[in-house]
Design an enzyme around this catalytic site. Sequence first.
Site, PDB file in Angstrom:
ATOM      1  N   GLU A  67       0.853  -1.188   0.000  1.00  0.00           N
ATOM      2  CA  GLU A  67       0.000   0.000   0.000  1.00  0.00           C
ATOM      3  C   GLU A  67       0.890   1.240   0.000  1.00  0.00           C
ATOM      4  O   GLU A  67       1.830   1.325   0.795  1.00  0.00           O
ATOM      5  CB  GLU A  67      -0.888   0.027   1.246  1.00  0.00           C
ATOM      6  CG  GLU A  67      -1.755   1.283   1.349  1.00  0.00           C
ATOM      7  CD  GLU A  67      -2.464   1.416   2.696  1.00  0.00           C
ATOM      8  OE1 GLU A  67      -3.667   1.708   2.695  1.00  0.00           O
ATOM      9  OE2 GLU A  67      -1.798   1.232   3.745  1.00  0.00           O
ATOM     10  N   TRP A  68       0.602   2.176  -0.894  1.00  0.00           N
ATOM     11  CA  TRP A  68       1.284   3.470  -0.815  1.00  0.00           C
ATOM     12  C   TRP A  68       0.375   4.446  -0.105  1.00  0.00           C
ATOM     13  O   TRP A  68      -0.660   4.844  -0.629  1.00  0.00           O
ATOM     14  CB  TRP A  68       1.653   4.002  -2.203  1.00  0.00           C
ATOM     15  CG  TRP A  68       2.406   5.314  -2.115  1.00  0.00           C
ATOM     16  CD1 TRP A  68       3.126   5.773  -1.039  1.00  0.00           C
ATOM     17  CD2 TRP A  68       2.503   6.329  -3.113  1.00  0.00           C
ATOM     18  NE1 TRP A  68       3.673   7.011  -1.309  1.00  0.00           N
ATOM     19  CE2 TRP A  68       3.301   7.381  -2.585  1.00  0.00           C
ATOM     20  CE3 TRP A  68       1.995   6.452  -4.398  1.00  0.00           C
ATOM     21  CZ2 TRP A  68       3.581   8.543  -3.295  1.00  0.00           C
ATOM     22  CZ3 TRP A  68       2.284   7.605  -5.121  1.00  0.00           C
ATOM     23  CH2 TRP A  68       3.069   8.632  -4.572  1.00  0.00           C
ATOM     24  N   GLU A 127      -9.522  10.485   9.567  1.00  0.00           N
ATOM     25  CA  GLU A 127      -9.509   9.034   9.741  1.00  0.00           C
ATOM     26  C   GLU A 127      -8.112   8.522  10.084  1.00  0.00           C
ATOM     27  O   GLU A 127      -7.770   7.378   9.818  1.00  0.00           O
ATOM     28  CB  GLU A 127     -10.061   8.345   8.493  1.00  0.00           C
ATOM     29  CG  GLU A 127     -11.525   8.687   8.237  1.00  0.00           C
ATOM     30  CD  GLU A 127     -12.339   7.527   7.709  1.00  0.00           C
ATOM     31  OE1 GLU A 127     -11.810   6.408   7.574  1.00  0.00           O
ATOM     32  OE2 GLU A 127     -13.533   7.753   7.433  1.00  0.00           O
ATOM     33  N   HIS A 140     -12.162   4.277   9.262  1.00  0.00           N
ATOM     34  CA  HIS A 140     -11.249   4.151  10.401  1.00  0.00           C
ATOM     35  C   HIS A 140     -11.709   5.040  11.546  1.00  0.00           C
ATOM     36  O   HIS A 140     -12.122   6.178  11.321  1.00  0.00           O
ATOM     37  CB  HIS A 140      -9.830   4.565   9.997  1.00  0.00           C
ATOM     38  CG  HIS A 140      -9.300   3.810   8.819  1.00  0.00           C
ATOM     39  ND1 HIS A 140      -9.770   4.019   7.546  1.00  0.00           N
ATOM     40  CD2 HIS A 140      -8.349   2.840   8.736  1.00  0.00           C
ATOM     41  CE1 HIS A 140      -9.126   3.209   6.715  1.00  0.00           C
ATOM     42  NE2 HIS A 140      -8.268   2.489   7.409  1.00  0.00           N
ATOM     43  N   LYS A 193     -13.594  -2.252   4.261  1.00  0.00           N
ATOM     44  CA  LYS A 193     -12.532  -2.298   5.267  1.00  0.00           C
ATOM     45  C   LYS A 193     -12.928  -1.414   6.450  1.00  0.00           C
ATOM     46  O   LYS A 193     -13.287  -0.249   6.266  1.00  0.00           O
ATOM     47  CB  LYS A 193     -11.207  -1.792   4.690  1.00  0.00           C
ATOM     48  CG  LYS A 193     -10.073  -1.718   5.733  1.00  0.00           C
ATOM     49  CD  LYS A 193      -8.865  -0.966   5.203  1.00  0.00           C
ATOM     50  CE  LYS A 193      -7.821  -0.817   6.317  1.00  0.00           C
ATOM     51  NZ  LYS A 193      -6.730   0.112   5.949  1.00  0.00           N
ATOM     52  N   ARG A 248      -5.396  -9.086  13.934  1.00  0.00           N
ATOM     53  CA  ARG A 248      -4.431  -9.045  12.830  1.00  0.00           C
ATOM     54  C   ARG A 248      -3.868 -10.428  12.514  1.00  0.00           C
ATOM     55  O   ARG A 248      -3.341 -10.646  11.421  1.00  0.00           O
ATOM     56  CB  ARG A 248      -3.286  -8.085  13.161  1.00  0.00           C
ATOM     57  CG  ARG A 248      -3.732  -6.638  13.336  1.00  0.00           C
ATOM     58  CD  ARG A 248      -2.535  -5.742  13.590  1.00  0.00           C
ATOM     59  NE  ARG A 248      -2.906  -4.348  13.827  1.00  0.00           N
ATOM     60  CZ  ARG A 248      -3.115  -3.443  12.874  1.00  0.00           C
ATOM     61  NH1 ARG A 248      -2.996  -3.796  11.604  1.00  0.00           N
ATOM     62  NH2 ARG A 248      -3.440  -2.204  13.175  1.00  0.00           N
ATOM     63  N   SER A 272       2.428   1.844  10.211  1.00  0.00           N
ATOM     64  CA  SER A 272       1.555   2.883   9.676  1.00  0.00           C
ATOM     65  C   SER A 272       0.276   2.993  10.495  1.00  0.00           C
ATOM     66  O   SER A 272      -0.528   3.903  10.280  1.00  0.00           O
ATOM     67  CB  SER A 272       1.204   2.589   8.202  1.00  0.00           C
ATOM     68  OG  SER A 272       0.531   1.355   8.080  1.00  0.00           O
ATOM     69  N   GLN A 297       0.554  -3.008  14.603  1.00  0.00           N
ATOM     70  CA  GLN A 297       1.001  -3.862  13.500  1.00  0.00           C
ATOM     71  C   GLN A 297       2.134  -4.785  13.953  1.00  0.00           C
ATOM     72  O   GLN A 297       2.994  -4.411  14.727  1.00  0.00           O
ATOM     73  CB  GLN A 297       1.447  -3.010  12.315  1.00  0.00           C
ATOM     74  CG  GLN A 297       0.292  -2.334  11.602  1.00  0.00           C
ATOM     75  CD  GLN A 297       0.734  -1.453  10.444  1.00  0.00           C
ATOM     76  OE1 GLN A 297       1.919  -1.248  10.228  1.00  0.00           O
ATOM     77  NE2 GLN A 297      -0.230  -0.924   9.717  1.00  0.00           N
TER      78      GLN A 297
END
Length: 256
Positions: free
Chosen positions: A50-51, A90, A147, A174, A216, A235, A239
């Site tokens: 993902e960018w 978000e 989000h 998502k 996750r 990010s 994570q």
Amino acid sequence: MAQTIKPVIAKHVSIGEGIPKICVSLIGTTIEEIRQEALAMQAADVDVVEWRVDFYEEVEDTGKVKEALNSIRAILPSRPLIFTFRTSREGGERDIEEDAYFRLNEEVILAGQADLVDIELFMNEDRIRSIIDMAHQHDMHVIISNHDFQQTPPKEELLSRMHKALELGGDIPKISMMPQKTSDVLTLLDATCTMHEQTDHPIITISMSGKGMVSRIAGELFGSALTFGSLRNESAPGQVPVQDLRQTLKLFHANL
């Protein structure tokens, strides 16, 4: 009973089929930082990239965005690429006018270098439908995301948001929510399980922070098709490093 998922195919990767796919975000602020992060991903056990263009200091210059996008694609020609501008409301890095947000995504769709675009749910619905149509015309898929870095809404609200994403025409809903207590994580996982039974689309659900880490790593059990890991920097909170994440996903898969 869960429905048979129709996976979203991007490059060689089938999102929604088998072990949840691992995505890592590029979060460099300069084109050189972005290139270095992309180079590090060449040898990493990452399925999707993902960018997060909201980190990029030249994001207001569409030409510079396209230049960076071309660089990423040159370094990672066979990796599925998600283009994401995450707004500050978000949890993103900066504000953007809604018109500029959609123009940027339209330019990226026309450039043809990304495989998926991430569009936020709480934008103008007509504009969302229009950009989804445009993406589909250019053989791109659309993640419709929401989000909340403050709380986890009730299960019914989470389901409503995911169903809304599909009603608008999105390919993958998502949701990423912040838990304030352990029961919030259970709410997110319960909503994931129910949504997985109600749709044949892949879904992505995340409970953030350390409390939500189970979401996750246990996505295959509950129905989430993709998870975000880290290589160098997170990010989003909670994570898991990619190597640890891969081992844990395989452990879950082997015992289901």
